[in-house]
Design an enzyme around this catalytic site. Sequence first.
Site, PDB file in Angstrom:
ATOM      1  N   ASN A   1      -0.288   4.330  -0.063  1.00 51.78           N
ATOM      2  CA  ASN A   1      -0.745   5.621   0.076  1.00 51.78           C
ATOM      3  C   ASN A   1      -2.170   5.710   1.763  1.00 51.78           C
ATOM      4  O   ASN A   1      -2.370   6.557   2.120  1.00 51.78           O
ATOM      5  CB  ASN A   1      -1.503   6.250  -1.251  1.00 51.78           C
ATOM      6  CG  ASN A   1      -2.970   5.269  -1.271  1.00 51.78           C
ATOM      7  OD1 ASN A   1      -2.679   4.176  -0.540  1.00 51.78           O
ATOM      8  ND2 ASN A   1      -4.401   6.012  -2.014  1.00 51.78           N
TER       9      ASN A   1
ATOM     10  N   ASP B   1      -5.544 -11.120 -14.856  1.00 49.35           N
ATOM     11  CA  ASP B   1      -6.546 -11.450 -14.635  1.00 49.35           C
ATOM     12  C   ASP B   1      -7.634 -11.386 -16.046  1.00 49.35           C
ATOM     13  O   ASP B   1      -8.591 -10.176 -15.768  1.00 49.35           O
ATOM     14  CB  ASP B   1      -6.954 -11.250 -13.679  1.00 49.35           C
ATOM     15  CG  ASP B   1      -7.332 -13.041 -12.653  1.00 49.35           C
ATOM     16  OD1 ASP B   1      -8.185 -14.074 -13.592  1.00 49.35           O
ATOM     17  OD2 ASP B   1      -6.958 -13.448 -11.790  1.00 49.35           O
TER      18      ASP B   1
ATOM     19  N   ASP C   1      -1.681  -1.429  -3.993  1.00 49.11           N
ATOM     20  CA  ASP C   1      -2.509  -0.304  -4.928  1.00 49.11           C
ATOM     21  C   ASP C   1      -0.653  -0.653  -5.849  1.00 49.11           C
ATOM     22  O   ASP C   1       0.144  -1.238  -5.931  1.00 49.11           O
ATOM     23  CB  ASP C   1      -2.461   0.958  -4.748  1.00 49.11           C
ATOM     24  CG  ASP C   1      -1.692   1.511  -3.443  1.00 49.11           C
ATOM     25  OD1 ASP C   1      -0.025   1.540  -3.257  1.00 49.11           O
ATOM     26  OD2 ASP C   1      -2.025   2.025  -2.959  1.00 49.11           O
TER      27      ASP C   1
ATOM     28  N   HIS D   1      -4.417 -17.145  -4.149  1.00 48.72           N
ATOM     29  CA  HIS D   1      -5.392 -16.027  -3.130  1.00 48.72           C
ATOM     30  C   HIS D   1      -6.592 -17.214  -2.948  1.00 48.72           C
ATOM     31  O   HIS D   1      -7.305 -16.678  -2.407  1.00 48.72           O
ATOM     32  CB  HIS D   1      -6.017 -15.295  -3.731  1.00 48.72           C
ATOM     33  CG  HIS D   1      -6.429 -15.583  -5.551  1.00 48.72           C
ATOM     34  ND1 HIS D   1      -5.802 -15.775  -6.480  1.00 48.72           N
ATOM     35  CD2 HIS D   1      -8.105 -15.058  -5.899  1.00 48.72           C
ATOM     36  CE1 HIS D   1      -7.398 -16.298  -7.379  1.00 48.72           C
ATOM     37  NE2 HIS D   1      -8.178 -15.459  -6.442  1.00 48.72           N
ATOM     38  N   ASP D   2      -6.574 -18.621  -3.788  1.00 51.68           N
ATOM     39  CA  ASP D   2      -7.872 -19.266  -3.566  1.00 51.68           C
ATOM     40  C   ASP D   2      -7.954 -20.173  -2.274  1.00 51.68           C
ATOM     41  O   ASP D   2      -8.527 -21.120  -1.687  1.00 51.68           O
ATOM     42  CB  ASP D   2      -8.853 -19.347  -4.281  1.00 51.68           C
ATOM     43  CG  ASP D   2      -9.307 -18.705  -5.620  1.00 51.68           C
ATOM     44  OD1 ASP D   2     -10.006 -17.508  -4.595  1.00 51.68           O
ATOM     45  OD2 ASP D   2      -9.620 -18.978  -6.672  1.00 51.68           O
TER      46      ASP D   2
ATOM     47  N   ASP E   1      -4.151   4.289   2.894  1.00 51.18           N
ATOM     48  CA  ASP E   1      -5.684   3.474   2.680  1.00 51.18           C
ATOM     49  C   ASP E   1      -5.324   2.165   3.398  1.00 51.18           C
ATOM     50  O   ASP E   1      -6.931   1.738   3.251  1.00 51.18           O
ATOM     51  CB  ASP E   1      -5.793   4.291   1.806  1.00 51.18           C
ATOM     52  CG  ASP E   1      -5.918   3.180   0.214  1.00 51.18           C
ATOM     53  OD1 ASP E   1      -5.494   2.666   0.229  1.00 51.18           O
ATOM     54  OD2 ASP E   1      -6.710   3.265  -0.326  1.00 51.18           O
TER      55      ASP E   1
ATOM     56  N   GLU F   1      -7.415 -20.763 -15.557  1.00 49.65           N
ATOM     57  CA  GLU F   1      -8.279 -21.825 -14.296  1.00 49.65           C
ATOM     58  C   GLU F   1      -8.852 -22.971 -14.756  1.00 49.65           C
ATOM     59  O   GLU F   1     -10.472 -22.493 -15.509  1.00 49.65           O
ATOM     60  CB  GLU F   1      -8.418 -21.010 -12.882  1.00 49.65           C
ATOM     61  CG  GLU F   1      -8.613 -21.246 -11.676  1.00 49.65           C
ATOM     62  CD  GLU F   1      -9.541 -20.272 -11.436  1.00 49.65           C
ATOM     63  OE1 GLU F   1      -9.757 -20.699  -9.884  1.00 49.65           O
ATOM     64  OE2 GLU F   1     -10.530 -19.805 -11.820  1.00 49.65           O
TER      65      GLU F   1
ATOM     66  N   ASP G   1      -9.909 -16.690 -15.694  1.00 50.01           N
ATOM     67  CA  ASP G   1     -11.111 -16.635 -14.652  1.00 50.01           C
ATOM     68  C   ASP G   1     -11.854 -18.159 -14.880  1.00 50.01           C
ATOM     69  O   ASP G   1     -12.779 -18.002 -15.617  1.00 50.01           O
ATOM     70  CB  ASP G   1     -11.058 -15.356 -13.706  1.00 50.01           C
ATOM     71  CG  ASP G   1     -12.202 -16.259 -12.349  1.00 50.01           C
ATOM     72  OD1 ASP G   1     -10.841 -16.620 -11.433  1.00 50.01           O
ATOM     73  OD2 ASP G   1     -13.030 -16.089 -12.783  1.00 50.01           O
TER      74      ASP G   1
ATOM     75  N   ASP H   1       1.094  -1.404   0.314  1.00 51.76           N
ATOM     76  CA  ASP H   1      -0.350   0.213  -0.232  1.00 51.76           C
ATOM     77  C   ASP H   1       1.156   1.040   0.001  1.00 51.76           C
ATOM     78  O   ASP H   1       1.619   1.199   1.443  1.00 51.76           O
ATOM     79  CB  ASP H   1      -1.278   0.059   1.681  1.00 51.76           C
ATOM     80  CG  ASP H   1      -1.646   1.721   1.560  1.00 51.76           C
ATOM     81  OD1 ASP H   1      -1.570   1.820   0.439  1.00 51.76           O
ATOM     82  OD2 ASP H   1      -2.120   1.911   2.472  1.00 51.76           O
TER      83      ASP H   1
HETATM   84  O1  TEU Z   1     -12.285 -19.079  -8.692  1.00 56.05           O
HETATM   85  C1  TEU Z   1     -12.737 -19.900  -9.015  1.00 56.05           C
HETATM   86  C2  TEU Z   1     -12.944 -21.104  -8.215  1.00 56.05           C
HETATM   87  O2  TEU Z   1     -13.626 -22.417  -8.806  1.00 56.05           O
HETATM   88  C3  TEU Z   1     -12.304 -21.633  -6.736  1.00 56.05           C
HETATM   89  O3  TEU Z   1     -10.915 -21.291  -6.803  1.00 56.05           O
HETATM   90  C4  TEU Z   1     -13.102 -21.116  -5.987  1.00 56.05           C
HETATM   91  O4  TEU Z   1     -12.666 -20.062  -5.495  1.00 56.05           O
HETATM   92  C5  TEU Z   1     -13.663 -22.429  -5.039  1.00 56.05           C
HETATM   93  O5  TEU Z   1     -14.168 -23.197  -5.364  1.00 56.05           O
HETATM   94  C6  TEU Z   1     -14.339 -21.660  -3.784  1.00 56.05           C
HETATM   95  O6  TEU Z   1     -14.525 -22.433  -2.315  1.00 56.05           O
HETATM   96  C7  TEU Z   1     -11.985 -18.004  -9.045  1.00 56.05           C
HETATM   97  C8  TEU Z   1     -11.234 -16.891  -8.586  1.00 56.05           C
HETATM   98  O7  TEU Z   1      -9.425 -17.551  -8.353  1.00 56.05           O
HETATM   99  C9  TEU Z   1     -11.649 -16.610  -7.318  1.00 56.05           C
HETATM  100  O8  TEU Z   1     -10.967 -15.329  -6.433  1.00 56.05           O
HETATM  101  C10 TEU Z   1     -13.475 -15.722  -7.643  1.00 56.05           C
HETATM  102  O9  TEU Z   1     -13.824 -15.326  -6.540  1.00 56.05           O
HETATM  103  C11 TEU Z   1     -13.940 -16.571  -8.658  1.00 56.05           C
HETATM  104  O10 TEU Z   1     -13.704 -17.344  -9.824  1.00 56.05           O
HETATM  105  C12 TEU Z   1     -14.894 -15.811  -8.883  1.00 56.05           C
HETATM  106  O11 TEU Z   1     -14.363 -15.304  -9.896  1.00 56.05           O
HETATM  107 CA    CA Z   2      -3.227   2.142  -1.169  1.00 57.43          CA
END
Ligand code: TEU
Ligand code: CA
Length: 551
Positions: free
Chosen positions: A21, A96, A27, A323-324, A23, A250, A198, A19
Amino acid sequence: MDWQKNCVVYQIYPKSFCDSNGDGIGDIPGIITKLDYLKNLGVDVLWISPIYESPGFDNGYDISDYKAIDPIFGTMDDFLRLLKEAHERGIKVLLDLVVNHTSNEHEWFKQSRTSKDNPYRDYYIWKDGRGDKPPNNWTDFFGGGSCWEYDAATNQYYLHLFSPWQPDLNWENRKLRDEIYDMMDFWLSRGVDGFRMDVISYISKPLDFPDVKEGGSVSFLVANGARVHEYLREMRKRVLDKYDTITVGEAAGVTIEEAKKYANLDGHELNMVFHFEVNDLDGGENYKWNNKKIALPDLKRVYSRWQKGLWQVAWNSLYLSNHDQPRSVSRFGNDCDLYRERSQKLLATCTYLMQGTPFIYQGEELGATANRFESSDQLRDIESINALANLREKGIPQSEALDIISKRGRDSARTPMQWNDEKGAGFTTGTPWIMINENYKKINAKEQIDREDSVYNYYKKLIAFRKFNQIFTQGEYIPVFEARNDVFAYLRRDENQTVMVIGNYTENAVSVNLADEKIKAECCLLGNIEGSKFLQNGILEPYESNVIRLG
Ligand code: TEU
Ligand code: CA
């Protein structure tokens, strides 16, 4: 050799990276200040999770304008500067591409919902209900209930595989597809080097929208639909082929046979996909909300099947988390003080030296661990919030539910990057949008960079090692010690040499007799324990990994 096969990709989750700035939200200017850090690590490509304009119900995976940068992340000028500064350092940038759905605040959807004959109506998937019930029995992937949201204005339901704020696009509509290709061109012509796509495996829906059977999954019903390969081929011809891109889809619900189409070496669709077979290993009765641990034999079986299955036909991606998914050291390794660093190094070694393109998720290079959430107001992710309610409804006590969500939910991997041991962890001078893991005083980039035997410096060594040994990109994969449930080991072989990668995935020392596999070791090329005695005594210490040249 194509650069797409030989590069190392680093995923940035921008909200939690840096970050600039105060907040509390990471960013684009913040990312720019860390480009030298990334260059020093040795990565060649950045994948940046969505930075487009979005109301943020799913942290940017709900896009309201594909051609604008969200003000929380900066401006278009900031983005173009990021691109320029990255390119100057020889780093490529991947965006993405979220085109299975938009935000309900996207102009297309606003138009679409106004009337049945609006020109945008058919950009989304609208259906009549069954009496006063939704069109079918599908439930959304976030545990929020039906996949169908009733819209009184036109007395129909729209489909949303994810949250109600993420209506699914109708790819059957050619005009919609044209708009998407045009939008991709917009970014590629500005210098973007490719896309992570995605849930791309979901874009072609079964047009009869059948009910899902008891115990079945919506994911397998919507994955790999009848026209998905036609769409991707069209996308390649219409836009991707005009540029030198890297693309990764993905691909939940994708089998090896399907992956051979998506990620075929013939180059008609994508460079590679992220499959979900490893993620599914600790899933179970309650979807992912359980305390199950992945058993090594299962992990080995999945890895080996994909390595052999795609060999010389298609290309693998290699990832431990994103991130998931849960933090990798907490999920596959051991995050206690004694073994955290060693086991993170083991995981990187054994995963990234298979065949495929490695993906590192921010924080992995520091050995970042799962975060413990103590109360419901610390949760941010829509899926975690739904999960808490659902688990409580099943009678699971609050603290137990929070424990499961801390281990398996998405918030745990989204806590901010830990840059140093100062207040705000060097991530922000303000109040962070999500809590910072309290271990930042101990686990942070500054400490890691300064210490020679850190995870960070090991990653750096491993990346360089991989890059300069073509055998890891091109060599054949041959599993060894397959029946063992404590050790993961394989050979990589080309016309010039054979190397063995071996790792002990347990907290006990184990003995390995190389003669069992008729292996003659020559020397150790890379190990995660200084002064390892493995080649002398055949003992692998807890979580020890080695890369060995064979004679
Ligand atoms: O993720 C899709 C997906 O199938 C998963 O990994 C999902 O987060 C998981 O099944 C939930 O249990 C992608 C993105 O990576 C995710 O961050 C988004 O939330 C999702 O698509 C919708 O765009
Ligand atoms: Ca920021």
